[in-house]
Design a protein around this motif. Structure first.
Motif, PDB file in Angstrom:
ATOM      1  N   GLY A  62       0.789  -1.337   0.051  1.00 32.87           N
ATOM      2  CA  GLY A  62       0.033  -0.060  -0.070  1.00 32.87           C
ATOM      3  C   GLY A  62       0.848   1.231   0.108  1.00 32.87           C
ATOM      4  N   ILE A  63       2.278   1.201  -0.040  1.00 29.70           N
ATOM      5  CA  ILE A  63       2.998   2.324  -0.025  1.00 29.70           C
ATOM      6  C   ILE A  63       3.770   2.586  -1.492  1.00 29.70           C
ATOM      7  CG2 ILE A  63       4.985   3.292   1.110  1.00 29.70           C
ATOM      8  CD1 ILE A  63       4.598   1.657   3.460  1.00 29.70           C
ATOM      9  N   PRO A  64       3.196   3.661  -2.096  1.00 25.79           N
ATOM     10  CA  PRO A  64       3.951   3.815  -3.342  1.00 25.79           C
ATOM     11  C   PRO A  64       5.508   4.266  -3.152  1.00 25.79           C
ATOM     12  CG  PRO A  64       2.593   5.664  -2.593  1.00 25.79           C
ATOM     13  CD  PRO A  64       2.483   4.760  -1.732  1.00 25.79           C
ATOM     14  N   VAL A  65       6.243   3.449  -3.926  1.00 27.80           N
ATOM     15  CA  VAL A  65       7.887   3.556  -3.888  1.00 27.80           C
ATOM     16  C   VAL A  65       8.621   3.890  -5.243  1.00 27.80           C
ATOM     17  CG1 VAL A  65       9.743   2.217  -3.185  1.00 27.80           C
ATOM     18  CG2 VAL A  65       7.612   1.729  -1.839  1.00 27.80           C
ATOM     19  N   LEU A  66       9.496   4.844  -4.959  1.00 28.40           N
ATOM     20  CA  LEU A  66      10.299   5.310  -6.066  1.00 28.40           C
ATOM     21  C   LEU A  66      11.819   4.876  -5.907  1.00 28.40           C
ATOM     22  CD1 LEU A  66       9.304   8.996  -6.392  1.00 28.40           C
ATOM     23  CD2 LEU A  66       8.296   6.987  -7.997  1.00 28.40           C
ATOM     24  N   ILE A  67      12.361   4.424  -6.895  1.00 28.01           N
ATOM     25  CA  ILE A  67      13.787   4.085  -6.663  1.00 28.01           C
ATOM     26  C   ILE A  67      14.569   4.337  -8.337  1.00 28.01           C
ATOM     27  CG2 ILE A  67      15.496   2.244  -6.584  1.00 28.01           C
ATOM     28  CD1 ILE A  67      13.939   0.535  -4.927  1.00 28.01           C
ATOM     29  N   GLU A  68      15.444   5.163  -8.036  1.00 29.85           N
ATOM     30  CA  GLU A  68      16.258   5.579  -9.456  1.00 29.85           C
ATOM     31  C   GLU A  68      16.756   4.283  -9.805  1.00 29.85           C
ATOM     32  OE1 GLU A  68      18.959   8.850  -9.660  1.00 29.85           O
ATOM     33  OE2 GLU A  68      18.234   9.544  -7.890  1.00 29.85           O
TER      34      GLU A  68
END
Length: 106
Positions: A62-68
């Protein structure tokens, strides 16, 4: 796509609490990354940010995550936890595949 990280239940609760109570804009995601330096030659970064071109995006519990994209391989297998003790509290990064180093403080 393989999701390189996991987030413990304790850390999920704290992240969701921050997102709800600290005025984090709805279009911001949890950004997980790495920075040069630190004891092992690298330290880890956690914050909230908008998606940028080239980011890998996924939703974890349920947590939107970003990773380069360039940080992806450095985070493979990493677990994000939340520590709360008498002296300190905060997020920790643990790689279960690497044996823990023992120090005088812990």
């Amino acid at each position: 796509m393989i999701i390189p990280i996991s987030i413990t239940e304790k850390a999920q609760i704290e992240i969701k609490n921050i997102m709800t109570n600290k005025n984090i804009p709805e279009n911001y995601h949890l950004r997980v990354g790495v920075k040069g330096g630190g004891c092992g030659g690298m330290s880890y970064a956690l914050g909230f940010d908008q998606a940028k071109e080239g980011d890998q995006q996924f939703v974890l519990d349920g947590i939107p995550v970003l990773i380069e994209k360039k940080h992806y391989m450095f985070l493979m297998g990493m677990q994000i936890d939340f520590y709360e003790g008498n002296e300190a509290r905060g997020f920790t990064f643990i790689n279960p595949d690497i044996p823990k180093r023992h120090n005088a403080a812990g």
